[in-house]
Motif scaffolding. Structure first.
Motif, PDB file in Angstrom:
ATOM      1  N   GLY A  25      -7.666   6.369  15.566  1.00  0.00           N
ATOM      2  CA  GLY A  25      -9.013   6.366  14.461  1.00  0.00           C
ATOM      3  C   GLY A  25      -8.801   8.230  13.631  1.00  0.00           C
ATOM      4  N   ARG A  26      -8.473   9.127  14.676  1.00  0.00           N
ATOM      5  CA  ARG A  26      -8.633  10.346  13.862  1.00  0.00           C
ATOM      6  C   ARG A  26      -8.038  10.947  12.539  1.00  0.00           C
ATOM      7  N   HIS A  27      -8.513  11.409  11.317  1.00  0.00           N
ATOM      8  CA  HIS A  27      -7.823  11.038  10.117  1.00  0.00           C
ATOM      9  C   HIS A  27      -7.851  13.019   9.766  1.00  0.00           C
ATOM     10  N   ALA A  28      -6.864  12.994   9.351  1.00  0.00           N
ATOM     11  CA  ALA A  28      -6.628  14.333   8.743  1.00  0.00           C
ATOM     12  C   ALA A  28      -5.496  14.614   7.569  1.00  0.00           C
ATOM     13  N   LEU A  29      -5.219  15.860   7.027  1.00  0.00           N
ATOM     14  CA  LEU A  29      -4.573  15.557   5.643  1.00  0.00           C
ATOM     15  C   LEU A  29      -3.094  16.085   5.884  1.00  0.00           C
ATOM     16  N   TRP A  30      -2.420  15.694   5.451  1.00  0.00           N
ATOM     17  CA  TRP A  30      -1.152  16.002   5.974  1.00  0.00           C
ATOM     18  C   TRP A  30      -0.252  16.043   4.231  1.00  0.00           C
ATOM     19  N   PRO A  31       1.274  17.496   4.063  1.00  0.00           N
ATOM     20  CA  PRO A  31       1.494  16.791   2.607  1.00  0.00           C
ATOM     21  C   PRO A  31       1.825  15.878   2.024  1.00  0.00           C
ATOM     22  N   GLN A  32       1.835  15.957   1.174  1.00  0.00           N
ATOM     23  CA  GLN A  32       2.777  14.495   0.908  1.00  0.00           C
ATOM     24  C   GLN A  32       3.825  14.559   0.582  1.00  0.00           C
ATOM     25  N   GLY A  33       5.047  13.557   1.377  1.00  0.00           N
ATOM     26  CA  GLY A  33       5.973  13.899   1.267  1.00  0.00           C
ATOM     27  C   GLY A  33       6.646  14.316   2.351  1.00  0.00           C
ATOM     28  N   ARG A  34       5.978  14.619   3.181  1.00  0.00           N
ATOM     29  CA  ARG A  34       6.679  15.371   4.487  1.00  0.00           C
ATOM     30  C   ARG A  34       7.000  14.678   5.573  1.00  0.00           C
ATOM     31  N   THR A  35       7.526  14.974   6.757  1.00  0.00           N
ATOM     32  CA  THR A  35       7.669  13.947   7.261  1.00  0.00           C
ATOM     33  C   THR A  35       6.749  14.077   8.333  1.00  0.00           C
ATOM     34  N   LEU A  36       5.852  12.762   8.768  1.00  0.00           N
ATOM     35  CA  LEU A  36       4.742  12.411   9.390  1.00  0.00           C
ATOM     36  C   LEU A  36       5.457  13.349  11.420  1.00  0.00           C
ATOM     37  N   PRO A  37       3.751  13.741  11.944  1.00  0.00           N
ATOM     38  CA  PRO A  37       4.306  13.517  13.211  1.00  0.00           C
ATOM     39  C   PRO A  37       4.028  12.726  14.498  1.00  0.00           C
ATOM     40  N   VAL A  38       5.045  12.426  14.900  1.00  0.00           N
ATOM     41  CA  VAL A  38       4.742  11.332  16.235  1.00  0.00           C
ATOM     42  C   VAL A  38       3.353  11.130  16.413  1.00  0.00           C
ATOM     43  N   GLY A  39       2.823   9.414  16.572  1.00  0.00           N
ATOM     44  CA  GLY A  39       1.491   9.361  16.392  1.00  0.00           C
ATOM     45  C   GLY A  39       0.581   9.409  14.997  1.00  0.00           C
ATOM     46  N   TRP A  40       1.073   9.056  13.999  1.00  0.00           N
ATOM     47  CA  TRP A  40       0.252   9.252  12.622  1.00  0.00           C
ATOM     48  C   TRP A  40       1.117   8.921  11.981  1.00  0.00           C
ATOM     49  N   ALA A  41       0.152   7.675  11.088  1.00  0.00           N
ATOM     50  CA  ALA A  41       0.765   7.197  10.322  1.00  0.00           C
ATOM     51  C   ALA A  41      -0.165   7.538   8.899  1.00  0.00           C
ATOM     52  N   LEU A  42       0.167   6.697   7.753  1.00  0.00           N
ATOM     53  CA  LEU A  42      -0.548   7.262   6.413  1.00  0.00           C
ATOM     54  C   LEU A  42      -1.702   6.132   6.432  1.00  0.00           C
ATOM     55  N   ALA A  43      -2.703   6.432   5.502  1.00  0.00           N
ATOM     56  CA  ALA A  43      -4.068   5.514   5.824  1.00  0.00           C
ATOM     57  C   ALA A  43      -3.753   5.495   4.323  1.00  0.00           C
ATOM     58  N   GLY A  44      -2.627   5.865   3.232  1.00  0.00           N
ATOM     59  CA  GLY A  44      -2.663   5.277   2.306  1.00  0.00           C
ATOM     60  C   GLY A  44      -3.406   5.191   0.628  1.00  0.00           C
ATOM     61  N   VAL A  45      -4.002   6.415   1.420  1.00  0.00           N
ATOM     62  CA  VAL A  45      -4.601   7.418   0.194  1.00  0.00           C
ATOM     63  C   VAL A  45      -4.276   9.204  -0.136  1.00  0.00           C
ATOM     64  N   CYS A  46      -4.127   8.792  -1.302  1.00  0.00           N
ATOM     65  CA  CYS A  46      -3.537  10.529  -1.323  1.00  0.00           C
ATOM     66  C   CYS A  46      -4.109  11.178  -2.534  1.00  0.00           C
ATOM     67  N   GLY A  47      -3.424  12.887  -2.739  1.00  0.00           N
ATOM     68  CA  GLY A  47      -4.153  13.353  -4.268  1.00  0.00           C
ATOM     69  C   GLY A  47      -4.710  14.937  -4.152  1.00  0.00           C
ATOM     70  N   ASP A  48      -5.757  14.914  -4.482  1.00  0.00           N
ATOM     71  CA  ASP A  48      -6.126  16.736  -4.455  1.00  0.00           C
ATOM     72  C   ASP A  48      -6.210  17.118  -2.969  1.00  0.00           C
ATOM     73  N   ARG A  49      -6.231  18.420  -2.478  1.00  0.00           N
ATOM     74  CA  ARG A  49      -7.381  18.110  -1.673  1.00  0.00           C
ATOM     75  C   ARG A  49      -9.169  17.623  -1.023  1.00  0.00           C
ATOM     76  N   THR A  50      -9.500  17.974  -1.908  1.00  0.00           N
ATOM     77  CA  THR A  50     -10.740  17.395  -2.288  1.00  0.00           C
ATOM     78  C   THR A  50     -10.730  15.838  -1.975  1.00  0.00           C
ATOM     79  N   ALA A  51     -10.126  15.559  -3.042  1.00  0.00           N
ATOM     80  CA  ALA A  51     -10.553  13.921  -3.065  1.00  0.00           C
ATOM     81  C   ALA A  51      -9.671  13.388  -2.024  1.00  0.00           C
ATOM     82  N   CYS A  52      -8.872  13.914  -0.909  1.00  0.00           N
ATOM     83  CA  CYS A  52      -9.284  13.836   0.261  1.00  0.00           C
ATOM     84  C   CYS A  52      -9.767  13.470   1.242  1.00  0.00           C
ATOM     85  N   LEU A  53      -9.867  14.860   1.308  1.00  0.00           N
ATOM     86  CA  LEU A  53     -11.540  15.399   2.746  1.00  0.00           C
ATOM     87  C   LEU A  53     -12.837  14.357   1.996  1.00  0.00           C
ATOM     88  N   ASP A  54     -13.046  13.588   0.552  1.00  0.00           N
ATOM     89  CA  ASP A  54     -13.886  12.651  -0.126  1.00  0.00           C
ATOM     90  C   ASP A  54     -14.109  11.575   1.041  1.00  0.00           C
TER      91      ASP A  54
END
Length: 76
Positions: A25-54
């Motif tokens: 259930g931990r959240h993080a930011l990841w650059p859009q379009g890059r391969t995700l590390p094992v164990g992480w999944a997209l949460a369905g939200v993308c945007g600039d850094r500020t919007a994602c942190l909000d």
């Protein structure tokens, strides 16, 4: 999945990011379009850094790992 410092912060400031979540259930930011590390999944939200942190600030209220949250609610 933490930043390596101010140079990384500056480089990523203008980049589109994805909110990602792991099985605990931990959240993080990841650059859009890059391969995700094992164990992480997209949460369905993308945007600039500020919007994602909000978004993360709104949805991730209890920052303890899910297993610890569940252990505290286990009556045994």
């Amino acid at each position: 999945m933490q930043s390596g410092g101010s140079q990384d912060d500056e480089r990523l400031a203008g980049e589109q990011m994805e909110v990602v979540i792991d099985q605990e259930g931990r959240h993080a930011l990841w650059p859009q379009g890059r391969t995700l590390p094992v164990g992480w999944a997209l949460a369905g939200v993308c945007g600039d850094r500020t919007a994602c942190l909000d978004h993360i600030g709104q949805v991730w209220r209890d920052q303890r790992p899910r297993s610890l949250q569940e252990a505290r609610h286990d009556p045994h």
